[in-house]
Design an enzyme around this catalytic site. Structure first.
Site, PDB file in Angstrom:
ATOM      1  CG  HIS A 135     -18.813 -79.834   4.419  1.00  0.00           C
ATOM      2  ND1 HIS A 135     -18.446 -78.541   4.144  1.00  0.00           N
ATOM      3  CD2 HIS A 135     -20.084 -79.774   4.898  1.00  0.00           C
ATOM      4  CE1 HIS A 135     -19.445 -77.722   4.438  1.00  0.00           C
ATOM      5  NE2 HIS A 135     -20.461 -78.454   4.895  1.00  0.00           N
ATOM      6  CD  GLU A 136     -22.149 -82.583   6.409  1.00  0.00           C
ATOM      7  OE1 GLU A 136     -22.491 -82.096   7.502  1.00  0.00           O
ATOM      8  OE2 GLU A 136     -22.423 -82.058   5.317  1.00  0.00           O
ATOM      9  CD  GLU A 197     -22.980 -75.580   5.520  1.00  0.00           C
ATOM     10  OE1 GLU A 197     -22.244 -76.371   4.894  1.00  0.00           O
ATOM     11  OE2 GLU A 197     -23.844 -75.959   6.319  1.00  0.00           O
TER      12      GLU A 197
END
Length: 269
Positions: A135-136, A197
């Site tokens: 995700h990062e 996000e």
């Protein structure tokens, strides 16, 4: 005359902000999307490297557990080297922060990725850690920080123009107009953050699966984050991150789109 001059200045400031934003356009080679950014990849990398020590210090520095830190680095680099992320110019490095209480993970521009010990100790599998780091990584390759900086400049410029246009030094009540303009700018940037996000969740599904990890572990991570947050903590509109429950639905859709015939049986948990 003073009122007319004030409005002319406000219009010029707003026009400069808009033209600067819309003329700063680049195509993201990783996502294929057209983005409004006003910095180079090299500038992103330099900015991230410069900010990394200070950010680590805010979380008590790096964790002294070398084995745990090495595991974070190994899984992070596996995600990079076994996917097309390795073809990007970003300089990825993965850090375990000493903070045992805070449940968080974040990425700086250019590839500096951090996870707190408070989040790591809640994770129950390598696949879950891969989901968090993926995700990062998604934030970095999607250039979300560069986009946010460009959007922040735009909203600050427009908010400043609105403040100039509405402020009357002879009328103290007009100050509330400037405050409202600033709040609108802040909330606009928060909305962009939530969209980022969700895009990073979709990218993480691709990256974890390509690296051999089960992307459904990300759903387990959402439940962990929801439990850590004690459930809903106010309206989603006023939160920087989307509600974990809403992110689960997006992850489910991303998995179905990436694997229409179902997940392979040999993925690592």
């Amino acid at each position: 005359m003073r009122v007319i001059l004030k409005f002319i200045i406000a219009i010029i400031l707003a026009a400069v902000s808009l033209v600067s934003y819309w003329c700063s356009s680049q195509e993201n080679e990783f996502t294929g999307e057209k983005q409004h950014v006003d910095m180079t990849v090299e500038q992103e990398i330099a900015l991230g490297l410069q900010a990394a020590p200070e950010m680590a210090q805010q979380y008590g520095g790096l964790h002294p557990d070398r084995e745990a830190a090495a595991s974070v680095k190994a899984i992070g680099q596996e995600l990079v080297q076994s996917t097309r992320v390795r073809e990007t110019p970003y300089q990825f490095d993965f850090h375990l922060l000493a903070d045992e209480q805070t449940v968080n993970a974040f990425a700086l521009p250019g590839g500096q990725v951090f996870i707190t010990a408070g989040l790591l100790k809640r994770l129950q599998s390598e696949a879950q850690l891969a989901g968090v780091l993926g995700h990062e990584i998604g934030h970095v390759v999607a250039r979300h920080s560069a986009e946010q900086l460009a959007k922040a400049k735009l909203t600050q410029g427009l908010s400043g123009a609105a403040a100039i246009a509405t402020y009357d030094p002879d009328n103290p009540a007009s100050r509330s107009g400037a405050a409202v303009a600033a709040m609108i700018g802040q909330l606009t940037n928060m909305r962009f953050g939530r969209e980022d996000e969700l895009e990073s969740d979709r990218l993480a599904v691709q990256l974890t699966g390509s690296a051999g990890y089960n992307p459904r572990a990300m759903i387990e991570v959402m439940h962990i984050l929801e439990e850590a947050g004690g459930g809903a903590s106010g309206p989603e509109f006023l939160q920087t991150h989307p509600n974990p429950g809403n992110r689960v639905a997006e992850i489910e859709r991303a998995i179905k789109a990436e694997y229409p015939r179902g997940l392979p049986a040999d993925l690592k948990e």
